[in-house]
Write a protein that holds these residues in place. Structure first.
Motif, PDB file in Angstrom:
ATOM      1  N   THR A 135      62.540  44.701  80.197  1.00  0.00           N
ATOM      2  CA  THR A 135      62.299  45.165  78.825  1.00  0.00           C
ATOM      3  C   THR A 135      62.622  44.054  77.832  1.00  0.00           C
ATOM      4  O   THR A 135      61.890  43.805  76.885  1.00  0.00           O
ATOM      5  CB  THR A 135      63.189  46.396  78.520  1.00  0.00           C
ATOM      6  N   VAL A 136      63.728  43.338  78.084  1.00  0.00           N
ATOM      7  CA  VAL A 136      64.148  42.244  77.198  1.00  0.00           C
ATOM      8  C   VAL A 136      64.281  40.964  78.017  1.00  0.00           C
ATOM      9  O   VAL A 136      64.970  40.950  79.049  1.00  0.00           O
ATOM     10  CB  VAL A 136      65.511  42.558  76.521  1.00  0.00           C
ATOM     11  N   GLY A 137      63.569  39.934  77.581  1.00  0.00           N
ATOM     12  CA  GLY A 137      63.650  38.639  78.268  1.00  0.00           C
ATOM     13  C   GLY A 137      64.149  37.569  77.310  1.00  0.00           C
ATOM     14  O   GLY A 137      64.571  37.884  76.189  1.00  0.00           O
ATOM     15  N   GLU A 138      64.089  36.309  77.723  1.00  0.00           N
ATOM     16  CA  GLU A 138      64.547  35.198  76.877  1.00  0.00           C
ATOM     17  C   GLU A 138      63.345  34.369  76.437  1.00  0.00           C
ATOM     18  O   GLU A 138      62.427  34.130  77.253  1.00  0.00           O
ATOM     19  CB  GLU A 138      65.522  34.308  77.657  1.00  0.00           C
ATOM     20  N   ASP A 139      63.387  33.917  75.183  1.00  0.00           N
ATOM     21  CA  ASP A 139      62.299  33.103  74.652  1.00  0.00           C
ATOM     22  C   ASP A 139      62.427  31.676  75.194  1.00  0.00           C
ATOM     23  O   ASP A 139      63.343  30.939  74.817  1.00  0.00           O
ATOM     24  CB  ASP A 139      62.376  33.089  73.108  1.00  0.00           C
ATOM     25  N   ILE A 140      61.539  31.290  76.087  1.00  0.00           N
ATOM     26  CA  ILE A 140      61.568  29.922  76.652  1.00  0.00           C
ATOM     27  C   ILE A 140      60.284  29.177  76.298  1.00  0.00           C
ATOM     28  O   ILE A 140      59.800  28.322  77.052  1.00  0.00           O
ATOM     29  CB  ILE A 140      61.777  29.960  78.182  1.00  0.00           C
ATOM     30  N   THR A 141      59.741  29.504  75.111  1.00  0.00           N
ATOM     31  CA  THR A 141      58.479  28.893  74.669  1.00  0.00           C
ATOM     32  C   THR A 141      58.513  27.369  74.746  1.00  0.00           C
ATOM     33  O   THR A 141      57.590  26.751  75.287  1.00  0.00           O
ATOM     34  CB  THR A 141      58.176  29.321  73.212  1.00  0.00           C
ATOM     35  N   SER A 142      59.596  26.771  74.237  1.00  0.00           N
ATOM     36  CA  SER A 142      59.599  25.293  74.171  1.00  0.00           C
ATOM     37  C   SER A 142      59.600  24.683  75.574  1.00  0.00           C
ATOM     38  O   SER A 142      59.018  23.614  75.789  1.00  0.00           O
ATOM     39  CB  SER A 142      60.814  24.793  73.376  1.00  0.00           C
ATOM     40  N   ASN A 143      60.214  25.363  76.534  1.00  0.00           N
ATOM     41  CA  ASN A 143      60.159  24.838  77.907  1.00  0.00           C
ATOM     42  C   ASN A 143      58.779  25.040  78.518  1.00  0.00           C
ATOM     43  O   ASN A 143      58.245  24.158  79.191  1.00  0.00           O
ATOM     44  CB  ASN A 143      61.208  25.540  78.793  1.00  0.00           C
ATOM     45  N   LEU A 144      58.184  26.211  78.253  1.00  0.00           N
ATOM     46  CA  LEU A 144      56.877  26.506  78.871  1.00  0.00           C
ATOM     47  C   LEU A 144      55.782  25.592  78.309  1.00  0.00           C
ATOM     48  O   LEU A 144      54.831  25.246  79.010  1.00  0.00           O
ATOM     49  CB  LEU A 144      56.514  27.975  78.671  1.00  0.00           C
ATOM     50  N   LYS A 145      55.953  25.139  77.040  1.00  0.00           N
ATOM     51  CA  LYS A 145      54.939  24.240  76.441  1.00  0.00           C
ATOM     52  C   LYS A 145      54.824  22.922  77.220  1.00  0.00           C
ATOM     53  O   LYS A 145      53.807  22.242  77.153  1.00  0.00           O
ATOM     54  CB  LYS A 145      55.305  23.915  74.988  1.00  0.00           C
ATOM     55  N   THR A 146      55.882  22.592  77.967  1.00  0.00           N
ATOM     56  CA  THR A 146      55.847  21.313  78.708  1.00  0.00           C
ATOM     57  C   THR A 146      55.067  21.444  80.015  1.00  0.00           C
ATOM     58  O   THR A 146      54.827  20.453  80.687  1.00  0.00           O
ATOM     59  CB  THR A 146      57.270  20.802  79.028  1.00  0.00           C
ATOM     60  N   ILE A 147      54.675  22.673  80.367  1.00  0.00           N
ATOM     61  CA  ILE A 147      53.945  22.887  81.633  1.00  0.00           C
ATOM     62  C   ILE A 147      52.450  22.717  81.379  1.00  0.00           C
ATOM     63  O   ILE A 147      51.835  23.518  80.671  1.00  0.00           O
ATOM     64  CB  ILE A 147      54.244  24.285  82.222  1.00  0.00           C
TER      65      ILE A 147
END
Ligand SMILES: COc1nc2nc(N)nc(N)c2nc1C
Length: 309
Positions: A135-147
């Motif tokens: 239901t609740v996760g962590e925002d890892i946008t900046s890490n995923l942008k490197t993929i």
């Protein structure tokens, strides 16, 4: 300058995709790096020329103070498990009892990585999150942008949320552990832990150095909302938008075919460049999925066969 930015962006995205996603370099690293430096210099001089799909975002930005929470609009569910042929046949009996006899299944490799949810607004990657507790996760946008396997801009300006598995290829895992061994650091136990550990870093430059990848396996929420009437059609649609989907997914007309597919991959999985821990079996048609519905935490129209450890 804007024209040059667009030229460099197109070139670097093409080079980057070939090198990082297709493992098939088009130019030497020095050419890629020189053009990236040129783009970084222009962006530094003209900040308003930094566009959402700029390849400079793959490098990794500021170190985060912490991860913010993301409430999933569509809960990230879990899958029921099957451990042997009897469990698979029980699943088939339940499916036929609930949705009739002419069912088509789709089988997918179950990638041994980290489940992620990716949001796109009008085609631009806007947010990425871990599953968390569903239901609740962590925002890892900046890490995923490197993929590099995660598109920063889709082929169509659609607003969509997709789900997938981030993973570390076996070769990258071996190389990383050699490096850690040389630096006297603890090796990662397996590629799944290495991928999870890499995406939980607050410094995106670490994630950028770990050569992670992703396979997208579905749409968040109602898959039929984009005009498809089956999961397999949705996978084709997602691939047409620019997502990496797994080419080994297969539609099966009967549970016999499903069992054959599972047996074949039980043997062949060590030849893959990534680890899988099972096979996901899904009812393909959305109408049939609708008829079967969900339990409190899992779809009734899917199950995960787990390979023996
Ligand atoms: C429909 O829900 C799901 N589908 C999945 N499909 C694949 N291929 N792999 C998964 N791990 C997976 N997990 C879930 C919860």
């Amino acid at each position: 300058a804007e024209k040059r930015v667009q030229e460099l962006t197109a070139l670097l995205n093409e080079y980057g995709h070939a090198y990082y996603v297709r493992d098939n370099p088009l130019v030497p690293d020095s050419v890629y790096d020189r053009k990236l430096q040129e783009l970084l210099a222009i962006e530094a001089e003209y900040p308003d020329l930094v566009f959402p799909d700029s390849p400079t975002q793959r490098v990794g930005g500021e170190i985060l103070p912490g991860f913010t929470k993301v409430v999933h609009e569509f809960p990230m569910l879990s899958l029921s498990n099957a451990f042997n042929e009897e469990d698979i046949r029980d699943f088939d009996r339940r499916v036929q009892a609930g949705a009739g006899k002419d069912i088509t299944y789709i089988c997918e490799l179950k990638i041994d990585g980290l489940a992620v949810s990716l949001k796109y607004d009008n085609g631009a990657f806007s947010q990425g999150a871990t599953r968390g507790d569903g239901t609740v996760g962590e925002d890892i946008t900046s890490n995923l942008k490197t993929i590099h396997a995660i598109p920063l801009k889709l082929a169509e300006p659609v607003t969509i949320e997709v789900r997938g598995e981030a993973y570390m290829p076996k070769r990258s895992f071996m190389r990383l552990n050699e490096l850690r061994d040389e630096n006297g650091e603890e090796p990662f136990a397996n590629p799944r832990n290495a991928a999870a550990g890499s995406l939980r870093q607050l410094d995106p430059k670490i994630a950028a150095s770990r050569n992670l990848s992703v396979f997208i396996y579905g749409v968040g929420g109602d898959g039929s909302a984009y005009g498809q009437d089956s999961h397999s059609d949705s996978l084709d649609y997602l691939a047409s938008l620019g997502f990496e989907t797994n080419s080994s997914s297969k539609r099966c007309k009967s549970i016999e075919e499903v069992i054959d597919y599972i047996e074949s991959w039980q043997q062949r999985r060590q030849d893959l460049d990534y680890e899988i821990d099972g096979i996901v079996i899904k009812v393909d048609g959305y109408e049939d999925q609708e008829q079967l519905g969900f339990t409190a935490k899992s779809p009734r129209w899917a199950t995960a066969y787990k390979f023996p450890a």
